[in-house]
Design a protein around this motif. Structure first.
Motif, PDB file in Angstrom:
ATOM      1  N   ASN A 162       1.921 -14.995 -15.772  1.00  0.00           N
ATOM      2  CA  ASN A 162       3.364 -14.705 -16.034  1.00  0.00           C
ATOM      3  C   ASN A 162       3.687 -13.317 -15.358  1.00  0.00           C
ATOM      4  N   ILE A 163       3.464 -11.932 -16.199  1.00  0.00           N
ATOM      5  CA  ILE A 163       3.656 -10.885 -15.532  1.00  0.00           C
ATOM      6  C   ILE A 163       2.270  -9.997 -15.455  1.00  0.00           C
ATOM      7  N   THR A 164       2.356  -9.393 -14.353  1.00  0.00           N
ATOM      8  CA  THR A 164       1.079  -8.366 -14.168  1.00  0.00           C
ATOM      9  C   THR A 164       1.752  -7.058 -13.789  1.00  0.00           C
ATOM     10  N   THR A 165       1.228  -5.966 -14.321  1.00  0.00           N
ATOM     11  CA  THR A 165       1.770  -4.392 -13.900  1.00  0.00           C
ATOM     12  C   THR A 165       0.879  -3.724 -13.115  1.00  0.00           C
ATOM     13  N   PHE A 166       1.623  -2.649 -12.603  1.00  0.00           N
ATOM     14  CA  PHE A 166       0.714  -2.051 -11.605  1.00  0.00           C
ATOM     15  C   PHE A 166       1.141  -0.651 -11.728  1.00  0.00           C
ATOM     16  N   SER A 167       0.426   0.516 -11.077  1.00  0.00           N
ATOM     17  CA  SER A 167       0.608   1.900 -10.884  1.00  0.00           C
ATOM     18  C   SER A 167       0.027   2.137  -9.408  1.00  0.00           C
ATOM     19  N   ALA A 168       0.783   2.728  -8.735  1.00  0.00           N
ATOM     20  CA  ALA A 168       0.064   3.248  -7.445  1.00  0.00           C
ATOM     21  C   ALA A 168      -0.820   4.467  -7.617  1.00  0.00           C
ATOM     22  N   PRO A 169      -1.879   4.400  -6.735  1.00  0.00           N
ATOM     23  CA  PRO A 169      -2.875   5.463  -6.882  1.00  0.00           C
ATOM     24  C   PRO A 169      -2.035   6.891  -6.395  1.00  0.00           C
ATOM     25  N   GLY A 170      -2.162   7.711  -7.351  1.00  0.00           N
ATOM     26  CA  GLY A 170      -1.481   8.973  -7.070  1.00  0.00           C
ATOM     27  C   GLY A 170      -0.278   9.204  -7.624  1.00  0.00           C
ATOM     28  N   ALA A 171       0.374   8.231  -8.373  1.00  0.00           N
ATOM     29  CA  ALA A 171       1.626   8.274  -8.975  1.00  0.00           C
ATOM     30  C   ALA A 171       1.497   9.198 -10.213  1.00  0.00           C
ATOM     31  N   GLY A 172       2.429  10.054 -10.570  1.00  0.00           N
ATOM     32  CA  GLY A 172       2.803  10.716 -11.513  1.00  0.00           C
ATOM     33  C   GLY A 172       2.757  10.161 -12.688  1.00  0.00           C
ATOM     34  N   THR A 173       2.391  10.901 -13.745  1.00  0.00           N
ATOM     35  CA  THR A 173       2.410  10.436 -15.089  1.00  0.00           C
ATOM     36  C   THR A 173       3.306  11.201 -16.038  1.00  0.00           C
ATOM     37  N   CYS A 179       1.368  -2.900  -1.378  1.00  0.00           N
ATOM     38  CA  CYS A 179       0.166  -3.469  -1.930  1.00  0.00           C
ATOM     39  C   CYS A 179       0.244  -4.927  -1.736  1.00  0.00           C
ATOM     40  N   VAL A 180      -1.033  -5.457  -1.730  1.00  0.00           N
ATOM     41  CA  VAL A 180      -1.322  -6.795  -1.434  1.00  0.00           C
ATOM     42  C   VAL A 180      -2.025  -7.427  -2.654  1.00  0.00           C
ATOM     43  N   SER A 181      -2.356  -8.851  -2.548  1.00  0.00           N
ATOM     44  CA  SER A 181      -3.132  -9.348  -3.520  1.00  0.00           C
ATOM     45  C   SER A 181      -2.656  -9.246  -5.001  1.00  0.00           C
ATOM     46  N   GLY A 182      -1.556  -9.174  -5.351  1.00  0.00           N
ATOM     47  CA  GLY A 182      -0.937  -8.858  -6.643  1.00  0.00           C
ATOM     48  C   GLY A 182      -0.973  -7.449  -7.013  1.00  0.00           C
ATOM     49  N   CYS A 183      -1.355  -6.695  -6.208  1.00  0.00           N
ATOM     50  CA  CYS A 183      -1.437  -5.067  -6.544  1.00  0.00           C
ATOM     51  C   CYS A 183      -2.442  -4.886  -7.803  1.00  0.00           C
ATOM     52  N   SER A 184      -3.442  -5.720  -7.570  1.00  0.00           N
ATOM     53  CA  SER A 184      -4.496  -5.865  -8.717  1.00  0.00           C
ATOM     54  C   SER A 184      -5.480  -4.749  -8.893  1.00  0.00           C
ATOM     55  N   SER A 185      -5.542  -3.800  -7.900  1.00  0.00           N
ATOM     56  CA  SER A 185      -6.621  -2.823  -7.772  1.00  0.00           C
ATOM     57  C   SER A 185      -6.180  -1.611  -7.007  1.00  0.00           C
ATOM     58  N   PRO A 186      -6.870  -0.529  -7.218  1.00  0.00           N
ATOM     59  CA  PRO A 186      -6.429   0.375  -6.218  1.00  0.00           C
ATOM     60  C   PRO A 186      -6.592   0.368  -4.764  1.00  0.00           C
ATOM     61  N   SER A 187      -7.732  -0.602  -4.550  1.00  0.00           N
ATOM     62  CA  SER A 187      -8.019  -1.044  -3.422  1.00  0.00           C
ATOM     63  C   SER A 187      -6.949  -1.687  -2.463  1.00  0.00           C
ATOM     64  N   THR A 188      -6.040  -2.258  -3.114  1.00  0.00           N
ATOM     65  CA  THR A 188      -5.054  -3.342  -2.810  1.00  0.00           C
ATOM     66  C   THR A 188      -3.837  -2.407  -2.101  1.00  0.00           C
ATOM     67  N   PHE A 189      -3.955  -1.077  -2.509  1.00  0.00           N
ATOM     68  CA  PHE A 189      -2.544  -0.455  -2.214  1.00  0.00           C
ATOM     69  C   PHE A 189      -2.731   0.333  -0.946  1.00  0.00           C
ATOM     70  N   SER A 190      -1.921   0.659   0.012  1.00  0.00           N
ATOM     71  CA  SER A 190      -1.798   1.321   1.206  1.00  0.00           C
ATOM     72  C   SER A 190      -0.937   2.587   0.904  1.00  0.00           C
ATOM     73  N   GLU A 191      -1.238   3.931   0.968  1.00  0.00           N
ATOM     74  CA  GLU A 191      -0.222   4.721   0.947  1.00  0.00           C
ATOM     75  C   GLU A 191       0.358   5.110   2.403  1.00  0.00           C
ATOM     76  N   PHE A 192       1.593   5.576   2.559  1.00  0.00           N
ATOM     77  CA  PHE A 192       1.993   5.933   3.695  1.00  0.00           C
ATOM     78  C   PHE A 192       3.240   6.952   3.748  1.00  0.00           C
ATOM     79  N   ASN A 193       3.103   7.969   4.578  1.00  0.00           N
ATOM     80  CA  ASN A 193       4.126   9.085   4.551  1.00  0.00           C
ATOM     81  C   ASN A 193       4.643   8.990   6.182  1.00  0.00           C
ATOM     82  N   ALA A 194       6.214   8.856   6.125  1.00  0.00           N
ATOM     83  CA  ALA A 194       6.929   9.077   7.480  1.00  0.00           C
ATOM     84  C   ALA A 194       6.589  10.522   8.053  1.00  0.00           C
ATOM     85  N   PRO A 195       6.391  10.487   9.437  1.00  0.00           N
ATOM     86  CA  PRO A 195       6.387  11.984   9.897  1.00  0.00           C
ATOM     87  C   PRO A 195       7.450  12.501   9.896  1.00  0.00           C
TER      88      PRO A 195
END
Length: 371
Positions: free
Chosen positions: A27-38, A71-87
């Motif tokens: 039903n509901i899954t939660t996630f946090s991007a690697p590198g996100a502040g706490t 993030c893909v695959s339900g954002c289920s693990s750190p490996s499913t995330f891709s970080e990007f920063n605009a030049p």
């Protein structure tokens, strides 16, 4: 909608079905991007979601800098995330890259804030090696000014707003290769406000809000040919900070948002493709100023998601079916104090919703809700 327009929508649906992987039945899954502040006010926000379930958004790190992610695959693990920063994105507090919208082909848009606190739109796609910068020629170049891109459709058209040198906001649309910008303002507008994520549909219709000289909000729909139709919900207040807003428009031309009555209470509505308006309220929504029902997104079938604010000023999620039935929900871990809770953002073609929740420590986390 004519037969050609309907077939365009059907084609996108078929494309999405062909590309989509099997949906998670939880039903509901939660996630946090690697590198996100706490810390309080930091963390992860989910904003856009493609038919394939790819989520885009931004996270605020422990230095209060924004970064884009996919993030893909339900954002289920750190490996499913891709970080990007605009030049060109700044690295100071509340600068960086903010991502809102993704189309079925995986192309996404948002804006970045540079070291001078000026905003610039961007377009990119995985693997994030190429970024196109978007700058409306009439956008101001002072702090808090610039170009704010927030919506992209299957054709690559982008809608957003820019703030000029006089700090007045105007709507814009632009098309690939993004060399030309068309600005617009409804008649009577002193500030044109464009929602983000899902306020632009396949046909190029844009849904938004403008503020008049009295500080009252009015909704509008801009057709692809530039025709602007204003609308006001019966029951909307006419004072400053009251009125009718625009938030999201489906590929079939139905729009949803909230209106604010003369007591400052929010109520939901859905506007059909031909202009008919139906209002609604979540039964548990508060009835004080700043409380009530606030729709955020509508899918192609007419399903609506958003939040309601209860009598204690806590946020909760809801889903309204195309037939009017309302289901409420709370993300696991959502806080229960004033200003905390569950904040849905966008549903995709299959009714999967992304958004964010704020926990008891005022930290933000993303979530996915599956139907």
């Amino acid at each position: 909608m004519n037969r050609l327009q309907l077939w365009k929508v059907v084609s996108v649906v078929l494309l999405a079905c062909g590309l989509a992987s099997a949906q998670n039945i939880q039903n509901i899954t939660t996630f946090s991007a690697p590198g996100a502040g706490t810390g309080a006010g930091q963390g992860t926000g989910g904003f856009g979601i493609s038919p394939q379930g790819t989520v885009v958004g931004s996270f605020l790190d422990d230095g209060n800098v924004f970064h884009g992610y996919q993030c893909v695959s339900g954002c289920s693990s750190p490996s499913t995330f891709s970080e990007f920063n605009a030049p060109g994105a700044g690295t100071g507090a509340f600068q960086g890259t903010i991502t809102f919208s993704i189309n079925p082909s995986g192309v996404m848009t948002g804006y970045y804030v540079d070291a001078s606190n000026v905003a610039h739109g961007f377009v990119t796609a995985a693997p994030f090696r190429t970024f196109i910068s978007l700058n409306d020629p009439d956008a101001g170049q002072g702090a808090g000014q610039g170009t704010f891109a927030g919506n992209i459709n299957q054709g690559g058209e982008i809608a957003g707003y820019y703030v000029d040198a006089s700090n007045v906001s105007h709507g814009f649309v632009t098309y690939p290769p993004y060399h030309t910008f068309t600005s617009f303002d409804p008649e009577g507008s002193v500030n044109t406000l464009m929602p983000v994520v899902s306020a632009l549909n396949l046909e190029g219709e844009v849904d938004g809000t403008y503020l008049d000289a009295n500080g009252t909000f009015h909704g509008f729909v801009r057709a692809a040919n530039g025709t602007i139709t204003e609308f006001n919900v019966r029951g909307a207040g006419t004072g400053s900070g009251q009125g009718t807003s625009g938030s999201s428009i489906s590929d079939l031309g139905a729009a949803t948002a909230n209106y604010i009555d003369s007591s400052g209470v929010n109520h939901g509505f859905v506007r059909g493709p031909f202009g008919g308006i139906t209002t609604f309220d979540v039964s548990a929504a508060g009835t004080g100023s700043g409380q009530g029902t606030v729709p955020e997104g509508i899918d192609v079938w007419g399903g609506i998601t958003g939040q309601y604010i209860d009598s204690s000023n806590v946020n909760h999620g809801f889903v309204r079916s195309p037939f009017g039935a309302i289901t409420t929900f709370d993300a696991p871990g959502a806080g229960t104090a004033s200003g905390q809770g569950t904040l849905p953002a966008t549903p995709n073609l299959f009714g999967v919703i992304t958004g964010q929740y704020i926990d008891a420590s005022n930290v933000h986390y993303g979530f996915l809700r599956y139907p």
